[in-house]
Design a protein around this motif. Structure first.
Motif, mmCIF file in Angstrom:
data_model
loop_
_atom_site.group_PDB
_atom_site.id
_atom_site.type_symbol
_atom_site.label_atom_id
_atom_site.label_comp_id
_atom_site.label_asym_id
_atom_site.label_seq_id
_atom_site.Cartn_x
_atom_site.Cartn_y
_atom_site.Cartn_z
ATOM 1 N N ALA A 162 0.804 -1.222 0.000
ATOM 2 C CA ALA A 162 0.000 0.000 0.000
ATOM 3 C C ALA A 162 0.838 1.273 0.000
ATOM 4 C CB ALA A 162 -0.926 0.002 1.211
ATOM 5 N N ASP A 163 0.272 2.313 -0.602
ATOM 6 C CA ASP A 163 0.774 3.678 -0.444
ATOM 7 C C ASP A 163 0.054 4.371 0.701
ATOM 8 O OD1 ASP A 163 2.461 3.640 -2.854
ATOM 9 O OD2 ASP A 163 0.549 3.579 -3.929
ATOM 10 N N LEU A 164 -1.217 4.014 0.880
ATOM 11 C CA LEU A 164 -2.060 4.614 1.921
ATOM 12 C C LEU A 164 -2.800 3.510 2.651
ATOM 13 C CD1 LEU A 164 -3.630 7.004 3.291
ATOM 14 C CD2 LEU A 164 -5.263 6.831 1.388
ATOM 15 N N ILE A 165 -2.801 3.584 3.982
ATOM 16 C CA ILE A 165 -3.606 2.687 4.799
ATOM 17 C C ILE A 165 -4.802 3.488 5.307
ATOM 18 C CG2 ILE A 165 -3.655 1.155 6.796
ATOM 19 C CD1 ILE A 165 -0.550 1.024 6.529
ATOM 20 N N LEU A 166 -5.982 3.104 4.858
ATOM 21 C CA LEU A 166 -7.223 3.767 5.269
ATOM 22 C C LEU A 166 -7.859 2.920 6.355
ATOM 23 C CD1 LEU A 166 -9.301 6.048 4.820
ATOM 24 C CD2 LEU A 166 -10.371 4.596 3.069
ATOM 25 N N ILE A 167 -8.067 3.521 7.530
ATOM 26 C CA ILE A 167 -8.486 2.775 8.715
ATOM 27 C C ILE A 167 -9.875 3.235 9.161
ATOM 28 C CG2 ILE A 167 -7.862 2.155 11.078
ATOM 29 C CD1 ILE A 167 -4.955 3.226 10.227
ATOM 30 N N PRO A 168 -10.922 2.501 8.800
ATOM 31 C CA PRO A 168 -12.256 2.852 9.314
ATOM 32 C C PRO A 168 -12.340 2.531 10.806
ATOM 33 C CG PRO A 168 -12.385 1.407 7.376
ATOM 34 C CD PRO A 168 -10.983 1.362 7.880
ATOM 35 N N VAL A 169 -12.895 3.451 11.560
ATOM 36 C CA VAL A 169 -13.079 3.256 12.997
ATOM 37 C C VAL A 169 -14.539 3.535 13.319
ATOM 38 C CG1 VAL A 169 -12.357 3.913 15.318
ATOM 39 C CG2 VAL A 169 -10.702 4.021 13.436
ATOM 40 N N ALA A 170 -15.275 2.504 13.709
ATOM 41 C CA ALA A 170 -16.664 2.715 14.117
ATOM 42 C C ALA A 170 -16.679 3.602 15.365
ATOM 43 C CB ALA A 170 -17.340 1.380 14.400
ATOM 44 N N ALA A 171 -17.707 4.409 15.491
ATOM 45 C CA ALA A 171 -17.781 5.370 16.594
ATOM 46 C C ALA A 171 -18.218 4.673 17.883
ATOM 47 C CB ALA A 171 -18.742 6.501 16.239
ATOM 48 N N GLU A 172 -17.315 3.850 18.432
ATOM 49 C CA GLU A 172 -17.592 3.128 19.674
ATOM 50 C C GLU A 172 -16.281 2.939 20.422
ATOM 51 O OE1 GLU A 172 -17.440 -1.436 18.100
ATOM 52 O OE2 GLU A 172 -19.271 -0.320 17.677
ATOM 53 N N TYR A 173 -16.359 2.717 21.730
ATOM 54 C CA TYR A 173 -15.146 2.671 22.546
ATOM 55 C C TYR A 173 -14.231 1.510 22.189
ATOM 56 C CZ TYR A 173 -17.102 6.343 25.492
ATOM 57 O OH TYR A 173 -17.601 7.532 25.949
ATOM 58 N N LEU A 174 -14.784 0.334 21.918
ATOM 59 C CA LEU A 174 -13.941 -0.810 21.584
ATOM 60 C C LEU A 174 -13.175 -0.557 20.287
ATOM 61 C CD1 LEU A 174 -16.207 -3.860 22.516
ATOM 62 C CD2 LEU A 174 -14.231 -2.970 23.766
ATOM 63 N N ALA A 175 -13.802 0.107 19.348
ATOM 64 C CA ALA A 175 -13.126 0.436 18.097
ATOM 65 C C ALA A 175 -12.026 1.455 18.332
ATOM 66 C CB ALA A 175 -14.130 0.959 17.075
#
Length: 256
Positions: free
Chosen positions: A140-153
């Motif tokens: 990869a050139d870019l790592i896109l990291i989705p983070v759900a809006a919750e504490y465990l995430a």
């Protein structure tokens, strides 16, 4: 930048829906991306209504019997796609025997002139830390990291930062950006999680937010992206903002 790995070692944060709809957003802007499903669970492959045999998928590539270009299919309106299969899980058990698997994807993308071609490549990664995920991160050139809006995430995002730091011992640092996903405006927990992400990753948290939206999941049920399922949905607007931000910040290079 061309190759984007959509990754989070915590499952259930929306990697696959982000991958599918970012690809669809590119198509909406007249760009035909290449999307690779590198998760043995093959959720993205199923999302697009495909049920391929293992020899039509990334498993055949890791067996060393097919180049990437021979596995590309057309999925939906203008998306070039290499599907996954459950058999791909075997690759993660072969690290001790085949350490070259870690670099195989990167080398193939370069050798087959896919990386750097001006065509964005999006890789939907497995949440497991194994050969497949590391090979995507190294490519990869870019790592896109989705983070759900919750504490465990949020906790998972902090753990992931340590994983990515460890990866830098093997190769150069990759650009990374955190994307808040499944967000509700005014929701106390969601607002707190976003504030904490801003505190921990002030330079790497994207301004764009993907809001919680029933159209996203309903589209998955119909094997569609949000633009095809609900053209006027606010979810499509969110993903359009995401693409605009990635382009404006030079994280996706688009050839005119």
């Amino acid at each position: 930048m061309t190759v984007i790995a959509v990754f989070n070692q915590k499952g259930g944060v929306g990697k696959t829906t982000v991958t599918a709809n970012l690809a669809a957003t590119l198509v909406q802007n007249g760009i035909a991306p290449l999307v690779i499903d590198l998760d043995p669970q093959a959720h993205l492959t199923a999302t697009w209504g495909l049920n391929p045999k293992s020899n039509q998928t990334m498993y055949r590539f890791y067996q060393g019997t097919s180049p990437l270009t021979d596995l590309i299919q057309t999925s939906g309106p203008g998306i070039h796609f290499i599907p996954s299969h459950l058999e791909l899980a075997r690759v993660d058990s072969q690290l001790g025997k085949h350490r070259d698997h870690l670099w195989r994807l990167k080398l193939a993308l370069e050798a087959e002139m896919l990386a750097g071609s001006g065509t964005p490549i999006i890789i939907d990664c497995s949440p497991m830390l194994g050969v497949l995920s590391f090979s995507a991160l190294l490519a990869a050139d870019l790592i896109l990291i989705p983070v759900a809006a919750e504490y465990l995430a949020l906790n998972g995002a902090c753990m992931l930062e340590r994983t990515l730091f460890g990866l830098e011992k093997f190769d150069r640092r990759r650009e990374r950006r955190y994307l808040v996903n499944r967000f509700k405006e005014g929701h106390e927990t969601h607002e707190k999680v976003r504030a904490q992400l801003q505190k921990h990753f002030p330079r790497e948290l994207l301004n764009t937010i993907i809001h919680e939206n029933d159209d996203i999941m309903a589209a998955v049920g119909d094997n569609l992206d949000v633009f095809s399922y609900a053209p006027d949905s606010s979810a499509g607007t969110d993903f359009s903002f995401l693409l605009d931000e990635l382009i404006e910040k030079g994280l996706i290079a688009i050839e005119e």
